[in-house]
Write an enzyme that holds these catalytic residues in place. Structure first.
Site, PDB file in Angstrom:
ATOM      1  N   ASP A 246       0.857  -1.187   0.000  1.00 31.21           N
ATOM      2  CA  ASP A 246       0.000   0.000   0.000  1.00 31.21           C
ATOM      3  C   ASP A 246       0.892   1.235   0.000  1.00 31.21           C
ATOM      4  O   ASP A 246       1.670   1.442   0.927  1.00 31.21           O
ATOM      5  CB  ASP A 246      -0.908  -0.025   1.240  1.00 31.21           C
ATOM      6  N   ASP A 252       4.260  10.680   3.294  1.00 31.92           N
ATOM      7  CA  ASP A 252       4.190  11.149   4.675  1.00 31.92           C
ATOM      8  C   ASP A 252       5.289  10.496   5.517  1.00 31.92           C
ATOM      9  O   ASP A 252       5.913  11.147   6.355  1.00 31.92           O
ATOM     10  CB  ASP A 252       2.818  10.836   5.271  1.00 31.92           C
ATOM     11  N   ALA A 282       7.319   1.564   5.088  1.00 33.64           N
ATOM     12  CA  ALA A 282       5.906   1.928   5.232  1.00 33.64           C
ATOM     13  C   ALA A 282       5.032   1.317   4.146  1.00 33.64           C
ATOM     14  O   ALA A 282       3.870   0.975   4.394  1.00 33.64           O
ATOM     15  CB  ALA A 282       5.754   3.450   5.241  1.00 33.64           C
TER      16      ALA A 282
END
Length: 311
Positions: A246, A252, A282
């Protein structure tokens, strides 16, 4: 190494994530596989990521007086973010982002809601808190006048300002001059400069932002890593191939890693390398805030080097 101190002024959204086997075409309906309600918003994502990396992190923002707002504030607190400066706005819904996820890629539609009520007065109200940090991290999901007020306040207080210019929009020249580091991704850089970044175009486009007054430019390039343009010159930082689950929140994660690194005293090149590892980790898991790695994970991550000639 000292503990970094970061303030994030920005958005909080509830992410409604729908997974499908393939994205629909306009006017087409496809069957979804799963739906998740996940705390998000560029500002909140960056704040949670910075806190997980070990920075003392505070956030200024706004949520609605509804269950989504309560959940978002709770998520910040559970992840170690100081959330006293996140106000609740009666009569406004909490911001919502609808995210369509397919094959690891996403498309996103954001309804700002209470984020539109994060105002310059909120920045001034928390000036003393901003005075205690090293780095102020900004994005563009709250009103532009608030972003400008935050940048002005940060510079008045002698803080390092990182501007993540997302979602892409036209920026006043003053905001470039107030930004020590501006961090567009490839598409945001093309939007801001109205030119392709293919070949030599990347460095030329980055130089345009420097000419507008930005202290230095860091452009994220997905699995190709990042590029830096500063007074020391142009540098490339390699990416890290990983199995992508994902990409929501990848930028971010990068910006939080950069803010954390700079606040700890890392030089820019080292901080960008650190941020790249944070971002790579991430994207290997679902959810923006839930997918943010901890400090030990990042420090133990061994990047896989690309084969020579692989671009």
């Amino acid at each position: 190494m000292k503990q970094g101190r970061v303030a994030v002024i920005g958005s909080l959204n509830m992410d409604v994530v729908v997974q499908t086997k393939r994205p629909p075409r306009m006017g087409e309906t496809v069957m979804g596989e799963t739906v998740h309600f996940i705390p998000g918003g560029k500002g909140a994502n960056q704040a949670v990521a910075a806190a997980k990396l070990g920075a003392e992190t505070s956030m200024v923002g706004a949520v609605g007086d509804d269950p989504f707002g309560q959940s978002l504030v709770q998520s910040l607190q559970e992840n170690g973010v100081k959330a006293k400066a996140v106000k609740t706005v009666p009569g406004f819904p909490t911001g919502v982002a609808t995210i369509l996820l397919s094959g690891g890629e996403n498309c996103i539609a954001v309804v700002p809601g209470a984020n539109s009520q994060c105002l310059p007065a909120d920045v001034e109200a928390h000036r003393e808190q901003i005075a205690t940090v090293d780095v102020v991290l900004l994005q563009l999901e709250v009103p532009l006048e608030t972003v400008l007020a935050a940048a002005r306040t940060a510079k008045e207080l002698g803080k390092t300002v990182i501007l993540n210019p997302a979602p892409a929009r036209e920026l006043p020249k003053e905001l470039y001059r107030l930004s020590d580091v501006i961090t567009p991704n490839r598409s945001e850089l093309e939007f801001l400069t109205e030119r392709s970044v293919e070949g030599d175009g990347l460095q030329q486009a980055m130089n345009r932002l420097r000419e507008r007054g930005a202290g230095c430019v860091v452009t994220t390039l997905g699995d190709r890593g990042a590029a830096i343009l500063s007074k020391e010159g142009f540098q490339r930082v390699p990416g890290h191939p990983v199995e992508v689950v994902d990409t929501t929140g990848a930028g971010d994660a990068f910006n939080a890693g950069l803010a954390c690194g700079l606040s700890e005293g890392m030089d820019l090149f080292r901080a960008v390398g650190f941020a790249g590892r944070v971002s790579a980790l991430a994207v290997t898991r679902l959810g923006a805030q839930e997918g943010m790695p901890g400090r030990r994970e990042v420090e133990s991550f061994i990047p896989v080097e690309k084969e020579e000639g692989d671009h």
